[in-house]
Write an enzyme that holds these catalytic residues in place. Structure first.
Site, PDB file in Angstrom:
ATOM      1  N   GLU A   1      11.779  -3.542 -10.059  1.00  0.00           N
ATOM      2  CA  GLU A   1      13.527  -4.207 -10.241  1.00  0.00           C
ATOM      3  C   GLU A   1      13.931  -3.132  -8.655  1.00  0.00           C
ATOM      4  OE1 GLU A   1      15.077  -4.174 -13.461  1.00  0.00           O
ATOM      5  OE2 GLU A   1      14.822  -5.810 -13.875  1.00  0.00           O
TER       6      GLU A   1
ATOM      7  N   ASP B   1      13.326  -3.417  -6.148  1.00  0.00           N
ATOM      8  CA  ASP B   1      13.485  -4.558  -4.720  1.00  0.00           C
ATOM      9  C   ASP B   1      14.498  -5.514  -5.518  1.00  0.00           C
ATOM     10  OD1 ASP B   1      12.119  -3.763  -2.085  1.00  0.00           O
ATOM     11  OD2 ASP B   1      10.982  -2.931  -3.750  1.00  0.00           O
TER      12      ASP B   1
ATOM     13  N   SER C   1       7.539   3.769  -1.192  1.00  0.00           N
ATOM     14  CA  SER C   1       6.602   4.251  -0.292  1.00  0.00           C
ATOM     15  C   SER C   1       7.022   5.282   1.121  1.00  0.00           C
ATOM     16  CB  SER C   1       5.571   3.559   0.451  1.00  0.00           C
ATOM     17  OG  SER C   1       4.785   2.974  -0.339  1.00  0.00           O
TER      18      SER C   1
ATOM     19  N   GLY D   1       5.391   4.117  -9.020  1.00  0.00           N
ATOM     20  CA  GLY D   1       5.949   2.986  -9.013  1.00  0.00           C
ATOM     21  C   GLY D   1       5.341   1.477  -8.692  1.00  0.00           C
ATOM     22  N   HIS D   2       4.345   1.315  -8.195  1.00  0.00           N
ATOM     23  CA  HIS D   2       3.727   0.443  -8.031  1.00  0.00           C
ATOM     24  C   HIS D   2       2.568   0.515  -9.059  1.00  0.00           C
ATOM     25  CE1 HIS D   2       3.821   1.297  -3.352  1.00  0.00           C
ATOM     26  NE2 HIS D   2       4.553  -0.042  -3.386  1.00  0.00           N
TER      27      HIS D   2
ATOM     28  N   HIS E   1       2.636   4.710  -5.259  1.00  0.00           N
ATOM     29  CA  HIS E   1       3.047   5.962  -5.724  1.00  0.00           C
ATOM     30  C   HIS E   1       2.769   5.575  -7.382  1.00  0.00           C
ATOM     31  CE1 HIS E   1       6.606   3.286  -5.556  1.00  0.00           C
ATOM     32  NE2 HIS E   1       6.903   3.517  -3.932  1.00  0.00           N
TER      33      HIS E   1
ATOM     34  N   GLN F   1      14.939  -9.146  -3.942  1.00  0.00           N
ATOM     35  CA  GLN F   1      14.018  -9.806  -2.926  1.00  0.00           C
ATOM     36  C   GLN F   1      13.117 -10.397  -4.635  1.00  0.00           C
ATOM     37  OE1 GLN F   1      10.506  -7.269  -0.608  1.00  0.00           O
ATOM     38  NE2 GLN F   1       9.214  -7.486  -3.480  1.00  0.00           N
TER      39      GLN F   1
ATOM     40  N   GLY G   1       0.468  -1.104  -0.088  1.00  0.00           N
ATOM     41  CA  GLY G   1      -0.142   0.372  -0.678  1.00  0.00           C
ATOM     42  C   GLY G   1       0.741   1.148   0.454  1.00  0.00           C
ATOM     43  N   ALA G   2      -0.261   2.207   0.354  1.00  0.00           N
ATOM     44  CA  ALA G   2       1.166   3.821  -0.014  1.00  0.00           C
ATOM     45  C   ALA G   2       1.158   4.004  -1.153  1.00  0.00           C
ATOM     46  CB  ALA G   2       1.772   3.713   1.370  1.00  0.00           C
TER      47      ALA G   2
HETATM   48  P1  AMP Z   1       6.361  -2.234  -1.476  1.00  0.00           P
HETATM   49  O1  AMP Z   1       4.753  -1.781  -1.814  1.00  0.00           O
HETATM   50  O2  AMP Z   1       7.226  -1.414  -1.472  1.00  0.00           O
HETATM   51  O3  AMP Z   1       6.388  -3.857  -0.651  1.00  0.00           O
HETATM   52  O4  AMP Z   1       6.088  -2.599  -3.084  1.00  0.00           O
HETATM   53  C1  AMP Z   1       5.252  -3.174  -3.578  1.00  0.00           C
HETATM   54  C2  AMP Z   1       5.742  -3.594  -5.383  1.00  0.00           C
HETATM   55  O5  AMP Z   1       6.012  -2.005  -5.859  1.00  0.00           O
HETATM   56  C3  AMP Z   1       7.537  -4.526  -4.881  1.00  0.00           C
HETATM   57  O6  AMP Z   1       7.526  -5.701  -6.033  1.00  0.00           O
HETATM   58  C4  AMP Z   1       8.224  -3.618  -5.680  1.00  0.00           C
HETATM   59  O7  AMP Z   1       9.582  -3.512  -5.724  1.00  0.00           O
HETATM   60  C5  AMP Z   1       8.032  -2.446  -6.370  1.00  0.00           C
HETATM   61  N1  AMP Z   1       7.398  -1.095  -6.563  1.00  0.00           N
HETATM   62  C6  AMP Z   1       8.234   0.261  -5.175  1.00  0.00           C
HETATM   63  N2  AMP Z   1       9.090   1.084  -5.478  1.00  0.00           N
HETATM   64  C7  AMP Z   1       9.035   0.803  -6.891  1.00  0.00           C
HETATM   65  C8  AMP Z   1       9.758   1.815  -7.705  1.00  0.00           C
HETATM   66  N3  AMP Z   1      10.139   3.155  -7.070  1.00  0.00           N
HETATM   67  N4  AMP Z   1      10.014   1.257  -8.857  1.00  0.00           N
HETATM   68  C9  AMP Z   1       9.832  -0.010  -9.735  1.00  0.00           C
HETATM   69  N5  AMP Z   1       8.829  -0.443  -8.286  1.00  0.00           N
HETATM   70  C10 AMP Z   1       8.586  -0.142  -7.331  1.00  0.00           C
END
Ligand code: AMP
Length: 315
Positions: A158, A160, A196, A46-47, A44, A163, A41-42
């Site tokens: 990518e 992460d 986030s 990227g998500h 942006h 991960q 969540g939260a």
């Molecule tokens: P999170 O909410 O941080 O667990 O991220 C969820 C998914 O979004 C994960 O696969 C992250 O790698 C991806 N993600 C988060 N930030 C970015 C970003 N800036 N660019 C690309 N993918 C992202």
């Protein structure tokens, strides 16, 4: 005057695994393909880039929102992690997401939950070394989400990078029938990787944060510009970059050069370039960094692209 365009309706939310499965079964019966985008969540841009990509690749898009307690260490930011489901849902509505899966902690973890998925080796270094238990918690929840949803594809960023490598290995090792896709990292104009956790920055930190990516760029340029021919030259370039980050106000966790496939450390770039990456493929070196700015831990990575090696012609 043209009437205002109607606001897209919010995607439905389910909090129960049983109702998620019921919906997935109905879509399967209708012949639809399914993509899953797991998030905490939260949301942006990227998500949302992952969601857009999912939209193009499958008939149905499910986004999970779950702040997974078992991937946070005792001194990490679980309680303060940003949560804003209403805002997340309106962002997902714009991208025509079909379903949001947002289970409660109790739905995901029974009181006597006692199983863990541990991907050894790949989880032992970089973030794995400084966040003990993090990748086991992450792999456990991703395995659960994949098995609960059983999508055709699941998309991860990518950003992460480690991960993503761990998830690929887990899916291969456990024969989970899902195709894992990586999506390129999305940055702000300043170069800062979207996260986030960027919401935590104060005004001064906002100005400093882009320096993390800038330092990766400078180190990558130095490594590519004929430097790093000798063994200790990589370390000298990385040490200079670490020192610059400290001077800018970061506390550096790690800054390392590794192979993008195996994630093994590269000690001699000239030899690495000659040998190639995995199975003699074009070398894909990558810089990995993690650093604290105030209380916020940031990660980033950058691929080093080399010009194609001249093939030796046989006479
Ligand atoms: P999170 O909410 O941080 O667990 O991220 C969820 C998914 O979004 C994960 O696969 C992250 O790698 C991806 N993600 C988060 N930030 C970015 C970003 N800036 N660019 C690309 N993918 C992202």
């Amino acid at each position: 005057m043209a009437p205002p365009s109607p606001r897209p309706t919010l995607p439905p939310v389910t909090r129960k695994i049983a109702s998620l499965r019921k919906q997935i079964t109905a879509w399967r019966q209708a012949g639809d393909t399914i993509a899953l985008v797991p998030t905490m969540g939260a949301l942006h841009q990227g998500h949302l880039a992952l969601v857009q990509s999912a939209r193009k690749k499958a008939d149905r898009v499910v986004v999970s929102i779950f702040v997974n307690p078992i991937q946070f260490g005792p001194s990490e930011d679980l309680s303060s992690y940003p949560r804003d489901e209403k805002d997340d849902r309106s962002k997902l509505a714009i991208h025509n997401v079909d379903l949001v899966f947002a289970p409660d902690v109790e739905e995901m973890f029974a009181g006597d939950f006692s199983t863990r998925v541990q991907v050894s080796e790949l989880s032992d270094f970089l973030c794995g070394a400084s966040r003990p238990g993090h990748f086991t918690g992450m792999a456990t929840i991703v395995a659960k989400l994949l098995l609960q949803t059983l999508p055709d594809i699941a998309i991860f960023g990518e950003k992460d990078f480690q991960q993503l490598a761990i998830i690929r290995r887990m899916v291969r090792d456990l024969n989970i029938p899902v195709k894992i896709l990586g999506h390129p990292l999305i940055r702000e104009k300043s170069g800062l990787a979207l996260s986030s956790r960027n919401r935590y920055f104060n005004e001064q930190e906002k100005l400093i944060a882009p320096e993390l990516y800038a330092s990766l760029r400078r180190a990558a340029d130095a490594l590519k510009q004929g430097g790093a021919k000798k063994e200790n030259e990589i370390e000298a370039i990385l040490a200079a970059a670490r020192a610059q980050l400290i001077e800018s106000g970061f506390r550096v966790d790690y800054l390392e050069l590794r192979d993008s496939d195996s994630l093994q450390v590269i000690e001699n770039l000239a030899a690495y370039k000659r040998k190639g990456g995995k199975a003699g493929a074009r070398p894909k070196a990558r810089l990995f960094v993690a650093a604290f700015l105030g209380k916020t831990r940031l990660i980033d990575n950058l691929a080093l692209t080399f010009p194609a090696q001249k093939s030796r012609s046989k006479k």
